[in-house]
Scaffold this motif. Structure first.
Motif, PDB file in Angstrom:
ATOM      1  N   ARG A 100       0.586  -1.243   0.097  1.00 58.51           N
ATOM      2  CA  ARG A 100      -0.066   0.023  -0.056  1.00 58.51           C
ATOM      3  C   ARG A 100       0.814   1.453   0.009  1.00 58.51           C
ATOM      4  O   ARG A 100       0.475   2.365  -0.420  1.00 58.51           O
ATOM      5  N   ARG A 101       2.174   1.288   0.413  1.00 56.24           N
ATOM      6  CA  ARG A 101       3.098   2.403   0.494  1.00 56.24           C
ATOM      7  C   ARG A 101       4.191   1.753  -0.078  1.00 56.24           C
ATOM      8  O   ARG A 101       5.447   2.140   0.269  1.00 56.24           O
ATOM      9  N   ASP A 148      -4.305  -2.255  -2.851  1.00 58.94           N
ATOM     10  CA  ASP A 148      -4.116  -3.258  -1.723  1.00 58.94           C
ATOM     11  C   ASP A 148      -4.188  -4.537  -2.228  1.00 58.94           C
ATOM     12  O   ASP A 148      -4.856  -5.123  -2.780  1.00 58.94           O
ATOM     13  N   TYR A 187      -2.873  -7.047  -0.343  1.00 60.76           N
ATOM     14  CA  TYR A 187      -2.869  -8.133   0.759  1.00 60.76           C
ATOM     15  C   TYR A 187      -3.971  -9.002   0.099  1.00 60.76           C
ATOM     16  O   TYR A 187      -4.950  -8.631  -0.278  1.00 60.76           O
ATOM     17  N   ALA A 208      -2.628 -11.698   4.936  1.00 55.56           N
ATOM     18  CA  ALA A 208      -3.529 -10.830   5.947  1.00 55.56           C
ATOM     19  C   ALA A 208      -4.691 -11.427   6.410  1.00 55.56           C
ATOM     20  O   ALA A 208      -4.641 -12.703   7.121  1.00 55.56           O
ATOM     21  N   ASN A 209      -5.875 -11.117   5.846  1.00 56.45           N
ATOM     22  CA  ASN A 209      -7.277 -11.865   6.335  1.00 56.45           C
ATOM     23  C   ASN A 209      -7.453 -12.975   5.533  1.00 56.45           C
ATOM     24  O   ASN A 209      -8.433 -13.522   5.626  1.00 56.45           O
ATOM     25  N   GLN A 266       5.119  -7.219  12.207  1.00 54.51           N
ATOM     26  CA  GLN A 266       4.983  -5.981  13.222  1.00 54.51           C
ATOM     27  C   GLN A 266       5.003  -4.677  12.515  1.00 54.51           C
ATOM     28  O   GLN A 266       4.713  -3.727  12.946  1.00 54.51           O
ATOM     29  N   GLY A 267       5.669  -4.746  11.047  1.00 61.15           N
ATOM     30  CA  GLY A 267       5.880  -3.520  10.518  1.00 61.15           C
ATOM     31  C   GLY A 267       7.422  -2.961  10.616  1.00 61.15           C
ATOM     32  O   GLY A 267       7.567  -1.624  10.038  1.00 61.15           O
ATOM     33  N   GLY A 307     -11.746   0.328   3.748  1.00 64.84           N
ATOM     34  CA  GLY A 307     -10.290  -0.154   3.647  1.00 64.84           C
ATOM     35  C   GLY A 307      -9.229   0.582   4.208  1.00 64.84           C
ATOM     36  O   GLY A 307      -8.017   0.494   3.599  1.00 64.84           O
ATOM     37  N   GLU A 308      -9.281   1.447   4.900  1.00 63.06           N
ATOM     38  CA  GLU A 308      -8.267   2.343   5.585  1.00 63.06           C
ATOM     39  C   GLU A 308      -7.999   2.207   7.091  1.00 63.06           C
ATOM     40  O   GLU A 308      -7.164   2.874   7.642  1.00 63.06           O
ATOM     41  N   VAL A 364     -13.115  -2.082   8.112  1.00 63.18           N
ATOM     42  CA  VAL A 364     -11.654  -2.562   8.556  1.00 63.18           C
ATOM     43  C   VAL A 364     -11.076  -3.199   7.362  1.00 63.18           C
ATOM     44  O   VAL A 364     -11.663  -4.329   6.703  1.00 63.18           O
ATOM     45  N   ALA A 365      -9.715  -2.962   7.015  1.00 64.28           N
ATOM     46  CA  ALA A 365      -8.888  -3.553   5.826  1.00 64.28           C
ATOM     47  C   ALA A 365      -8.317  -5.027   6.510  1.00 64.28           C
ATOM     48  O   ALA A 365      -8.388  -6.042   5.863  1.00 64.28           O
ATOM     49  N   GLN A 366      -7.863  -4.695   7.654  1.00 69.82           N
ATOM     50  CA  GLN A 366      -7.219  -5.879   8.225  1.00 69.82           C
ATOM     51  C   GLN A 366      -7.398  -6.045   9.539  1.00 69.82           C
ATOM     52  O   GLN A 366      -7.366  -5.166  10.502  1.00 69.82           O
ATOM     53  N   LYS A 388       1.735  -0.214  11.315  1.00 66.16           N
ATOM     54  CA  LYS A 388       1.045   0.073   9.822  1.00 66.16           C
ATOM     55  C   LYS A 388       0.603   1.618   9.651  1.00 66.16           C
ATOM     56  O   LYS A 388       0.580   1.881   8.556  1.00 66.16           O
ATOM     57  N   GLY A 426       1.993   4.635   7.346  1.00 66.19           N
ATOM     58  CA  GLY A 426       1.016   5.442   5.972  1.00 66.19           C
ATOM     59  C   GLY A 426       0.466   4.279   5.421  1.00 66.19           C
ATOM     60  O   GLY A 426      -0.465   4.420   4.463  1.00 66.19           O
ATOM     61  N   GLU A 427       0.361   2.980   5.947  1.00 68.10           N
ATOM     62  CA  GLU A 427      -0.125   1.791   4.968  1.00 68.10           C
ATOM     63  C   GLU A 427      -1.606   1.925   5.074  1.00 68.10           C
ATOM     64  O   GLU A 427      -2.274   1.927   4.255  1.00 68.10           O
ATOM     65  N   PHE A 428      -2.049   2.387   6.353  1.00 68.16           N
ATOM     66  CA  PHE A 428      -3.404   2.516   6.712  1.00 68.16           C
ATOM     67  C   PHE A 428      -3.780   3.892   7.307  1.00 68.16           C
ATOM     68  O   PHE A 428      -2.698   4.163   8.088  1.00 68.16           O
TER      69      PHE A 428
END
Lengths: 553, 349
Positions: free
Chosen positions: A131-132, A145, A147, A229-230, A516-517, B177-178, B217-219, B230, B234-236
């Motif tokens: 996404r980024r 997106d 994911y 992810a989901n 965790q990013g 989605g954000e 919710v996206a995730q 995240k 800035g991903e979300f």
């Protein structure tokens, strides 16, 4: 009755047992190996299956989210296996059937991803196309997106490409060019030759390769966690049940579900494909005969394809390095060593990984050759069982092995949880089939007469093993050593349940940091991992020189 | 079969994937020199700690300066500490369990692993943050908050939508989605969110609201910390998780605007004395120390938590405890009992 009739024959059980009695050392070795299998394979697995209650089983079978995870697992792993196989085949074909420029380069690049855990491709994917992501966001300013299943498919295809390529390359190498040249002389060419001869000969090997890749991707853990992810699959769901929801029995049930497809695959491979093998037995390609069977157009298409794959791989490794050594790649390009210091120099996880993997490599290599020697060259009751048990772990997903071990050895006389020992046991189980397989194929190519001469001169089994077998198998030994070291360094699913605060491993660190990013420190740890593997091999090559075969997998 | 012990080994993974409720990062500053009594010189106290390393070191240093007592500690995430405490029930190796969420301290109390200790200093704390039966005491408080990536909001959303400050704002289709938040089935942060919303609003209305939010919710992540990270990257745009996690990310440079929403769910990180503690006097002294202003300050500085001692400093960017719009009546014990049923319902929304 059987014993009585066997007594008269020369090859029955009784004579085998009598032969064993003459060699107590051999008897002891066989007994020890069977004891090892009983303790480390059979006992933990029975324990695992006994943990869940009937209610847990019912809940797992009827639970909607688990059914969904089961379907996801099959769908995503078969999809990515198929695409990895296609790419692996084209690549391997280009390497073995053409004289493309830069073939040596392509060969080396294709092996690079296997120096890092598969989760690194997911990490790079997020950094580039997330996404980024650097490409999707910084360069193209897209809002995407990825994911979910699509991203997972792309990532797993790249992640399993090296495995597909290595196995398929082995299959293609074992096809004797004689047959193809003969067909060519009889007028077959182009696609017709490919379809009727090459593909026909390669099919059983390809099917085996497919199943091998499928088993690995079914059980893969890191990328579904990171990119899915989901989109939950069985491996991640089993982990979440145990660690998040404190529901160990449910985790056990799900890991058993994961074993069912892999076991089916294993039996198909073992009892169907091997019997219907068309692979020509002459083995190595005949020297002096080069096969060039493709037209110039196809040749350049293959060249373009290989360039594309190689560039993708270099891009992945490149972006990991860039993230590891710049402050915030994409925004702040200042060089920094901070992440490398934090992830590699200040962390003991790489050292732990190295120690565990080295020990594992030694064990699997020695055990593999000992097992191969016994099953191929000695006659004793239960030979087939031993062969089966040595190959069985290939079909067992890492999460299953990890869970079973932890349930079996958390208490009692063999309490090992929380130590490095249990990590080594898990890794060794996982890699044993590789060591065994390698030793079997190496041993099959050696004439029995040398060993017989040794025996006739009065040497017992142990002496023959050390003085004759081991030196002659130097090459296969070093391959299985290198391979199991590399795989153990990179394994995730097998060890996720086995680590403890004192004994954390680098592969797990990469995954959890990425998850965790903390992409930068995760990247730095991945770079440290690749460097460690390279340095280890370099050092081994320096010390052992021609005694070890490293880069020619 | 000894599940508890077995669980100890699993939880190492948990400590990394599931952010432990009571942990923090951030830089440590030196605490002010306390007036030294040094009454416990030459003695030692053994802790199991579920805080992050730097917080623990800071507290150990402060306690030693104050009393002269040596501090030995092993750092264990909440779940693993629980497993180890249960395994060692008959012969405890430690004196005090520090950190770990209150539901886990409640569990230890019920299992008969911790013991009563009435500290002369617990009057420093609001009554709600001390166990009525005298077993656990709160050290600092974690509260849920809505976090918004500042740079992204200003660039993409400013002028079009209001900055979200309450849960109902998250229903806005513009945020579809954000939003990223922890999965209640897999993360303690997530289950705190779920149970507090349901307790506060009642099951029907609460689940109705959550259903709407879930659609945006996206995730749902397995770790309570991931959403903050995240969101910071800035991903979300929006995260819903613990304030301290958001502040840890924000203080490292990726600015998150955090709002403690009305009736926000919260949890405490507790401290309990273990039954049969080998060093009784030192254990008591350590618990007294944890009620002090200095200890509170150390936790605020290193973990961005909100100290239970109202005299302690407030973390930069947060309001003092009594001004936060927390859901005051949140019942830990009830939440623990309802958790499994509610997470199943949430999964089906």
């Amino acid at each position: 009755m059987q014993a009585a009739s066997a007594g008269r024959e020369q090859t029955g059980w009784a004579s085998e047992i009598r032969a064993l009695r003459r060699e107590p050392q051999l008897l002891l070795a066989i007994g020890l190996l069977f004891l090892m299998f009983a303790v480390f394979i059979i006992y933990p697995f029975i324990k695992l299956i006994l943990v869940p209650s009937a209610l847990d089983w019912a809940l797992a079978i009827t639970g909607k989210e688990f059914q969904e995870a089961f379907v996801h697992t099959l769908f995503s792993s078969l999809l990515s296996t198929a695409s990895a196989m296609v790419m692996g085949f084209l690549y391997a074909y280009a390497m073995n059937y053409t004289d493309l420029p830069g073939r040596r380069f392509f060969q080396v690049v294709a092996l690079l991803p296997s120096m890092a855990p598969t989760v690194v491709s997911g990490l790079a994917f997020i950094m580039l196309f997330g996404r980024r992501g650097f490409i999707t966001y910084n360069l193209l300013d897209l809002k995407v997106d990825l994911y979910g299943w699509f991203g997972l498919w792309v990532v797993q295809t790249i992640a399993f490409f090296p495995l597909a390529y290595i196995t398929i390359s082995g299959v293609l190498k074992s096809i004797s060019p004689n047959l193809e040249l003969a067909a060519q002389n009889l007028g077959a060419k182009g696609f017709y030759l490919f379809r009727t001869v090459t593909l026909r000969l390669a099919t059983p090997g390809l099917a085996s390769a497919f199943l091998l890749v499928a088993i690995n991707s079914l059980a893969d853990f890191g990328n579904p966690m990171l990119v899915g992810a989901n989109y939950h699959v069985l491996a991640t769901e089993a982990y979440a049940q145990v660690v998040g929801a404190w529901n160990l029995p449910m985790g056990a049930v799900l890991s058993v579900f994961l074993v069912i497809p892999t076991l089916i695959v294993f039996f198909i491979q073992r009892y169907y494909l091997e019997k219907n093998s068309y692979v020509t037995v002459t083995g190595k390609p005949v020297a002096g005969l080069t096969r060039v069977t493709v037209s110039p157009a196809v040749r350049w298409m293959l060249f373009a394809f290989c360039c594309f794959i190689s560039l993708s791989i270099l891009l992945i490794i490149g972006v990991v390095c860039l993230f590891a050594f710049t402050r915030t790649f994409g925004f702040d390009y200042t060089f920094t060593m901070d992440y490398f210091i934090e992830g590699v120099l200040q962390s003991s996880s790489l050292k732990n990984s190295w120690m565990a993997s080295m020990t594992t490599a030694v064990f699997t290599t020695l055990l593999g050759i000992a097992l191969a020697f016994l099953t191929l060259r000695r006659r004793f009751p239960g030979r087939a069982v031993m062969d089966f048990l040595a190959m069985l772990p290939v079909s067992l997903p890492g999460t299953f092995i990890g869970l079973a071990l932890i349930m079996a050895f958390n208490s009692g006389p063999l309490e090992m949880t929380g130590t490095l020992v249990i990590v080594v046991v898990g890794m060794t189980l996982r890699q044993l089939p590789v060591g065994y397989r390698q030793a079997v194929s190496g041993l099959s190519q050696i004439e029995k007469s040398l060993e017989q001469a040794s025996t006739n001169l009065g040497a017992d089994s142990l002496t023959t093993f050390w003085k004759i077998i081991v030196p002659m198998l130097k090459n296969s030994l070093s391959v299985s050593f290198v391979y199991s070291f590399m795989r153990s360094m990179n394994t995730l699913s097998t060890v996720i349940f086995l680590i403890s605060p004192e004994w954390n491993l680098a592969s797990i660190n990469i995954m959890s940091l990425a998850n965790q990013g903390f992409l930068t420190v995760a990247s730095a740890t991945a770079v440290g991992m690749m460097l460690t593997i390279f340095l280890t091999f370099g050092l081994a090559k320096l010390i052992l020189r021609d005694q070890i075969n490293i880069f020619d997998l | 079969m000894n599940f508890k012990k077995m669980a100890a080994a699993f939880l190492t993974g948990a400590c990394m994937l599931t952010a432990i409720g009571c942990g923090g990062g951030g830089g440590g500053e030196k605490p002010k020199d306390a007036k030294a009594e040094q009454s416990l010189k030459g003695k030692e106290v053994v802790l199991y700690v579920s805080f992050h390393e730097d917080t623990t070191k800071e507290l150990a240093k402060g306690f030693k300066e104050k009393t002269g007592c040596e501090v030995k500690f092993i750092r264990l995430p909440t779940g693993e500490a629980v497993a180890r405490l249960i395994a060692e029930k008959d012969a405890p190796k430690a004196d005090v369990w520090l950190g770990g969420t209150i539901d886990a301290h409640e569990k230890m109390k019920a299992e008969g692993i911790t013991t009563k200790y009435t500290s002369p200093d617990e009057k420093n704390l609001p009554a709600a943050y001390v166990d009525k039966d005298g077993f656990w005491k709160g050290t600092y408080l974690e509260t849920l908050a809505i976090g918004v990536n500042e740079a992204r909001f200003n660039k993409e959303f400013k002028g079009k939508v209001e900055m979200p400050t309450k849960l109902e704002d998250l229903l806005n289709p513009a945020f579809k989605g954000e939003i990223i938040m922890p999965d209640p089935a897999k993360s303690g942060t997530g289950s705190t969110f779920l149970t507090s919303v349901v307790q506060c609003m009642g099951e029907e209305k609460g689940l109705e609201l959550l259903k709407g939010i879930k659609a945006n919710v996206a995730q749902l992540t397995p770790s309570g910390f991931t959403p903050a990270q995240k969101c910071g990257a800035g991903e979300f745009l929006i995260t819903v998780n613990f304030l301290s996690d958001q502040m840890n990310v924000s203080n490292k440079g990726q600015k998150i605007i955090s709002t403690v929403f009305p009736n926000a769910g919260w949890t405490l990180c507790g401290v309990s004395k273990l039954k049969g503690a080998p060093h009784d006097a030192a254990a008591n002294a350590f618990i007294d120390y944890m009620m002090s202003k200095e200890a509170g300050d150390a936790m605020v500085k290193t973990a961005n938590g909100i100290a239970c001692n109202p005299k302690s400093i407030t973390p930069a960017g947060s309001k003092p405890l009594n001004e936060l719009p927390l859901y005051k009546d949140y019942d830990f014990a009830k939440a623990g009992k309802e958790k499994d049923a509610l997470t199943a319902k949430f999964a089906g929304l």
